[in-house]
Structures are given as structure tokens and as C-alpha cells.
Design a protein around this motif. Sequence first.
Motif, PDB file in Angstrom:
ATOM      1  N   SER A 287       0.805  -1.284   0.140  1.00 36.70           N
ATOM      2  CA  SER A 287       0.158   0.007  -0.050  1.00 36.70           C
ATOM      3  C   SER A 287       0.802   1.182   0.048  1.00 36.70           C
ATOM      4  O   SER A 287       2.038   1.199   0.227  1.00 36.70           O
ATOM      5  CB  SER A 287      -1.008  -0.064   1.199  1.00 36.70           C
ATOM      6  N   SER A 288       0.257   2.378  -0.258  1.00 41.46           N
ATOM      7  CA  SER A 288       1.004   3.625  -0.200  1.00 41.46           C
ATOM      8  C   SER A 288       1.494   4.033   1.123  1.00 41.46           C
ATOM      9  O   SER A 288       2.518   4.727   1.339  1.00 41.46           O
ATOM     10  CB  SER A 288       0.103   4.802  -0.634  1.00 41.46           C
ATOM     11  N   MET A 289       1.045   3.401   2.235  1.00 42.75           N
ATOM     12  CA  MET A 289       1.451   3.658   3.671  1.00 42.75           C
ATOM     13  C   MET A 289       2.727   3.144   3.653  1.00 42.75           C
ATOM     14  O   MET A 289       3.856   3.476   4.417  1.00 42.75           O
ATOM     15  CB  MET A 289       0.540   3.359   4.497  1.00 42.75           C
ATOM     16  N   TRP A 290       2.756   1.789   3.098  1.00 40.61           N
ATOM     17  CA  TRP A 290       4.053   0.948   3.415  1.00 40.61           C
ATOM     18  C   TRP A 290       5.251   1.562   2.597  1.00 40.61           C
ATOM     19  O   TRP A 290       6.304   1.482   2.751  1.00 40.61           O
ATOM     20  CB  TRP A 290       3.787  -0.569   3.384  1.00 40.61           C
ATOM     21  N   ASP A 291       4.609   2.136   1.340  1.00 39.89           N
ATOM     22  CA  ASP A 291       5.728   2.933   0.615  1.00 39.89           C
ATOM     23  C   ASP A 291       6.445   3.897   1.443  1.00 39.89           C
ATOM     24  O   ASP A 291       7.745   3.935   1.053  1.00 39.89           O
ATOM     25  CB  ASP A 291       5.052   3.364  -0.771  1.00 39.89           C
ATOM     26  N   LEU A 292       5.654   4.823   2.282  1.00 41.67           N
ATOM     27  CA  LEU A 292       6.197   5.804   2.954  1.00 41.67           C
ATOM     28  C   LEU A 292       7.000   5.076   4.113  1.00 41.67           C
ATOM     29  O   LEU A 292       8.318   5.888   4.192  1.00 41.67           O
ATOM     30  CB  LEU A 292       5.137   6.592   3.509  1.00 41.67           C
ATOM     31  N   ILE A 293       6.694   4.064   4.735  1.00 42.71           N
ATOM     32  CA  ILE A 293       7.382   3.568   5.821  1.00 42.71           C
ATOM     33  C   ILE A 293       8.641   3.039   5.161  1.00 42.71           C
ATOM     34  O   ILE A 293       9.741   3.287   5.751  1.00 42.71           O
ATOM     35  CB  ILE A 293       6.405   2.326   6.480  1.00 42.71           C
ATOM     36  N   ASP A 294       8.596   2.383   4.176  1.00 44.71           N
ATOM     37  CA  ASP A 294       9.803   1.675   3.622  1.00 44.71           C
ATOM     38  C   ASP A 294      10.726   2.646   3.127  1.00 44.71           C
ATOM     39  O   ASP A 294      12.122   2.785   3.513  1.00 44.71           O
ATOM     40  CB  ASP A 294       9.507   1.031   2.157  1.00 44.71           C
ATOM     41  N   ALA A 295      10.320   3.879   2.597  1.00 47.88           N
ATOM     42  CA  ALA A 295      11.131   5.098   2.459  1.00 47.88           C
ATOM     43  C   ALA A 295      11.766   5.644   3.645  1.00 47.88           C
ATOM     44  O   ALA A 295      12.970   6.053   3.597  1.00 47.88           O
ATOM     45  CB  ALA A 295      10.588   6.283   1.594  1.00 47.88           C
TER      46      ALA A 295
END
Length: 291
Positions: free
Chosen positions: A222-230
Motif C-alpha cells: 500500500s501507499s502507507m508501506w511505501d512511505l514507511i519503507d522510504a
Amino acid sequence: MVARLLRLSSSRGLSSSFGPTLRSQRGFATSKAVSKTAIVSGSGQGIGKAIAIRLARDGFDVCVNDLKKNSKMVESVVDEIKALGRNAVPVYADVSKYAQVESMVQTSVDALGPLDVMVANAGIAQVQWAMDAKEADVQKLFEVNFFGVLWQDQVAAKQFIKQGSGGKIINCASIVAFRPFLMIPVYCATKAAVRSLTQSLAMELAQHKITVNGYAPGVVESSMWDLIDAGMGSINGLPKGQNFENTKGSITIGRTSVPDDVAKMVSFLASPDSDYVTGQTMLVDGGMAFS
């Protein structure tokens, strides 16, 4: 054979009750009165969108909520729900603001009818060591992830009590409410608070025939995990996508999840099949929390 059964029922004085029963059953199956409604906050994309679409497939009319800046995504979800033959209404509201939550619920009731299910899904995340957390960062995370859930639960419960027919509150927690992750400590704390709130409200609202449950996603594409990953990458130096990829080794099923995995759990919690379930936060993590 059918004629013989009809003669028998008539001779026993059963025809007056047998016929109307069939007619009432047919009417129940097609009556608009059986339609139910749900509000899904943060449903312009990701898990929230998957939940809204799944509930529409389950027969719910859906209030699709998100922030105004996500209006194009919200309108797309509304169109998709209507294409499924259900009704939908977009409502732009910040769930951290009590007055906006009140307005959202009222708009949903006015447009779709009595409320049956509240899915408090909206949330945000921030990657940051606890020792580096600033007052504004902590306040924002709790305003959305905890206060926002509390306001939605409060307003929905008041609406259910007003209607006098009970209802279902479903809160978004997280695997981190059971097992904290490094680098997102304040986010973990907000989700643990949601899990505790879910248990407390379940006890408080049971007298009104309101169940309160939660769902706890694991690592979701999800987009949230994209942010967390970054964010994690900015701290530990791993390239984009690597932190997300590294989680697979600790997931029993061997894969990260997709939003539909979570939507299936919410579908159950919103259905009559969960009527005897309350105060629970259901993990949807592929076995990660206890692997």
C-alpha cells in the motif's frame, strides 16, 4: 404430488399461513428495506478502498470518506461502487476533527439511510526513533490514529443508540498493536491504544447491542508501506523496497499481504456471522506476529 400437498394443507387449515409465509419470504429477499449502510473512512485508496468495494459487493451502500485532496480517488471509488449496483456518497472530512466526523455521519444517514457499520480505517504513519520524536509529530499521529478512531466510534455509537437497532464498529489497529516494529514507535503506540479502546468500548456499548472489534493488518502492499519503507531506508540506508522485501522472511505464509486480504476480515466483522464477536482485534498478518 404438489396438488396432493396443497389439498392436505388446505384440509388441515394450513393454507392461510403457508401461502403468506412464502409471499413474505419473497418480499424480504427483494425488499430495499434489507439494504445496509456503512461508512469507511480513509477509503480513497489502499486498504480503505478495498474495504469499501468489498462491503459494496456484500450488499452495503457505502459512504466513502477521505480528505478533500484525495477527491479524484474518492470519486473513482464511488463510481466503482455504483457500477456494482449499490449506492455511494463521497464525504470529505478530517476524522481528527469531531465536528467533521459528526457531519460525515449525518451526511451518510441523510443520503443512504440508517447507519449499520462504521469502519474507522483512516490513519497515518511516520518513521522516527522515539528519542527523536517531536511534540508536533506525536500530536499529529495521536490526533488521527487514536482521537480520530475515538471520535468515529463515539459519533457512530450515538447514531446507533438513536436508531435503537444496534450496530457494528470496526477499528483499524495493526500488527504493531501486538508486536512493535523498529523505527515507528509512536505509530505502534497509537495502534496499541486503538486495540485497548476497542476492548473498553466493547464492554461499554454491549448493552446497546453494539459490537466493537478491530482488524490488525500486517505488512500490506500500500501507499502507507511505501512511505514507511522510504523512511526506514533514510535511517538504515537500504535501497527503496528492500525494507518491505525483508519482512517476507518473518511472515509464516511467506508473502506480504494485499488490501483484499484485510477487506475479507472486515467483511466478516461487518456481517451477521460475527454477531457474537466483540472486543476482539483480529490479526490479518499471515502469521507474522507470532512467527
